[in-house]
Design an enzyme around this catalytic site. Structure first.
Site, PDB file in Angstrom:
ATOM      1  N   GLU A  97       1.498  -0.943   0.053  1.00  0.00           N
ATOM      2  CA  GLU A  97       0.000  -0.249   0.261  1.00  0.00           C
ATOM      3  C   GLU A  97       1.186   1.567  -0.141  1.00  0.00           C
ATOM      4  O   GLU A  97       0.630   2.177  -1.127  1.00  0.00           O
ATOM      5  CB  GLU A  97      -0.631  -0.087   1.203  1.00  0.00           C
ATOM      6  CG  GLU A  97      -1.881  -1.316   0.993  1.00  0.00           C
ATOM      7  CD  GLU A  97      -2.518  -1.450  -0.231  1.00  0.00           C
ATOM      8  OE1 GLU A  97      -3.200   0.107  -0.538  1.00  0.00           O
ATOM      9  OE2 GLU A  97      -2.935  -2.313  -0.315  1.00  0.00           O
ATOM     10  N   HIS A 152       1.289   2.811  -3.527  1.00  0.00           N
ATOM     11  CA  HIS A 152       0.341   2.783  -3.587  1.00  0.00           C
ATOM     12  C   HIS A 152       0.350   4.570  -3.366  1.00  0.00           C
ATOM     13  O   HIS A 152      -0.168   5.261  -4.603  1.00  0.00           O
ATOM     14  CB  HIS A 152      -1.338   2.495  -3.681  1.00  0.00           C
ATOM     15  CG  HIS A 152      -1.348   0.713  -4.643  1.00  0.00           C
ATOM     16  ND1 HIS A 152      -1.340   0.639  -5.376  1.00  0.00           N
ATOM     17  CD2 HIS A 152      -1.589   0.042  -3.902  1.00  0.00           C
ATOM     18  CE1 HIS A 152      -1.638  -0.518  -6.284  1.00  0.00           C
ATOM     19  NE2 HIS A 152      -1.711  -0.740  -4.742  1.00  0.00           N
TER      20      HIS A 152
END
Length: 444
Positions: free
Chosen positions: A20, A23
């Site tokens: 994550e 991202h």
């Protein structure tokens, strides 16, 4: 069990959070507003909002994390607010943001492998056992005690490196050139032609099918039980068994079998202790075995003594090897997935969370280096899995973006809806197979 759960939670939390972060980092570089970055799921325990307006949260369930972006602009949004929305970004930027998660996992794996290479690890030396008659290795002249020096011209230091260099070639079939050093210290070349390995049974080792396996360890005496036959014979912790009865250089299995078969009989022993050979005599005591038949026991705990080597590299070489190992692992995983689709590899090789948790616990108990190697392997798996062109995964979104680039406009909503159904069905099927395999492994 608790230790296994902790090792699994740490592994999953670390790897998904790093995914994550990939991202998040690229989204921020592209000017997308990130509303929340959560480590864990569920009820928020701690939170802090930074000057960019992102809420950083620590949540109660530590099994990963997530990043929440501003997908669409709010109603009556200004031009500045529209420019901060993910869906308003050019397709190239959206592609980069989505791809950053899997790429982050592959990058983490490369760094973990590089760290292991730089710090150095103790690994078994690449000493081969005698190949079974008729196997490709036996036909090529491989002999017991051969030490692998290089695979297809690439030097290897340990059995782990040799095994990794051989695994893809053995699984796919082909010719391999081994440079080995014999027991007599003579360098030889062994050219082995491997047929395509049978991967339909996940319990079979493809290298062993080809006749290549690590030499059996020497028998090392561990704890000596007070009052037992071993203590009476003069055995001490750390003794290496060189001969028992008529068996020379026994492995643990042959040593135990010999002791069990000579209950009440005197057996000669030759052991190595502090560089000297000693001759002893032991009389195994007769005790009932699991099936009620009397077997011999001497009251010692046995250990294994492998010839070990220290494997380490310089910083640049370590980083390069980490990148190569990551790419090789990713490519090998993709090839095995392809062979599953064609039926050449059994779907029983698919593992679910129970098996992964078990491996996490086992590797953590072995030591930090083994656990880091496990983290690197799972990180590659997460990266590769998320790049598959399956709707619901990052790779599915990337597939839509490629279609958008080709068409010059976004794909129709009907395509997205149908893709979601197909992707959900595929993921549900994979999870069902994984849980079934876990259940079967638990029962067996």
């Amino acid at each position: 069990m608790f230790f296994t759960l902790i090792a699994f939670a740490v592994a999953l939390g670390l790897l998904i959070t790093f995914h994550e972060l990939g991202h998040y980092w690229v989204a921020r570089r592209c000017g997308v507003r990130v509303l929340r970055f959560s480590v864990g799921f569920g009820r928020v325990l701690l939170r802090r909002t930074d000057k960019q307006g992102t809420e950083w949260a620590l949540s109660a369930i530590p099994l990963g994390g997530y990043v929440k972006m501003q997908d669409d602009p709010p109603e009556h949004a200004s031009d500045a607010q529209r420019s901060e929305s993910f869906n308003c970004k050019p397709v190239g930027q959206r592609f980069a943001i989505v791809a950053a998660g899997p790429v982050a996992n592959l990058l983490l794996a490369a760094l973990l492998y590089a760290g292991l290479n730089m710090v150095g690890t103790q690994e078994p030396a690449a000493l081969l056992a005698a190949p079974a008659a008729g196997t490709p290795a036996a036909l090529a002249g491989v002999q017991a005690g051969d030490r692998i020096l290089a695979v297809d011209g690439a030097p290897v230091q340990s059995w782990g490196e040799a095994r990794w260099a051989l695994l893809d070639r053995v699984a796919s079939g082909g010719q391999v050139e081994l440079q080995v050093q014999t027991r007599q210290g003579i360098d030889r070349t062994r050219v082995i032609t491997f047929p395509r390995a049978d991967m339909s049974d996940e319990t079979r080792d493809p290298l062993a099918q080809g006749g290549l396996s690590l030499v059996a360890p020497a028998v090392k005496v561990g704890q000596v039980v007070a009052g037992g036959a071993g203590e009476a014979a003069g055995l001490r912790e750390g003794d290496l068994i060189l001969r028992v009865g008529t068996v020379t250089d026994p492995d643990p299995n042959s040593f135990v079998q010999t002791i069990q078969a000579h209950a009440g009989q005197t057996l000669p022993l030759v052991v190595a202790r502090q560089g000297a050979e000693l001759s002893l005599f032991v009389q195994p005591r007769s005790e009932p075995g699991p099936d009620g038949v009397a077997v011999g026991r001497i009251g010692v705990m046995l250990g294994a003594d492998f010839p070990m080597v220290s494997v380490s590299y310089g910083p640049i070489d370590s980083l390069w090897r980490g990148v190569v190992r990551t790419l090789d692992t990713a490519w090998f995983s993709l090839k095995m997935m392809g062979r599953m689709v064609t039926g050449d590899v059994s779907v029983r090789n698919i593992s679910g969370p129970v098996t992964i948790a078990d491996y996490a616990g086992q590797s953590a108990r072995v030591g930090l280096a083994a656990y880091i190697g496990f983290l690197a392997l799972i990180s590659v798996s997460i990266g590769v899995l998320n790049l598959l062109p399956i709707p619901m995964l990052d790779g599915g979104h990337l597939m839509y973006y490629v279609a958008e680039i080709i068409r010059g406009k976004p794909v129709p909503d009907a395509w997205l809806e149908q893709g979601q159904r197909v992707g959900l069905a595929l993921l549900a099927g994979l999870m069902g197979i994984a849980f079934f395999n876990d259940f079967v492994r638990l029962l067996s």
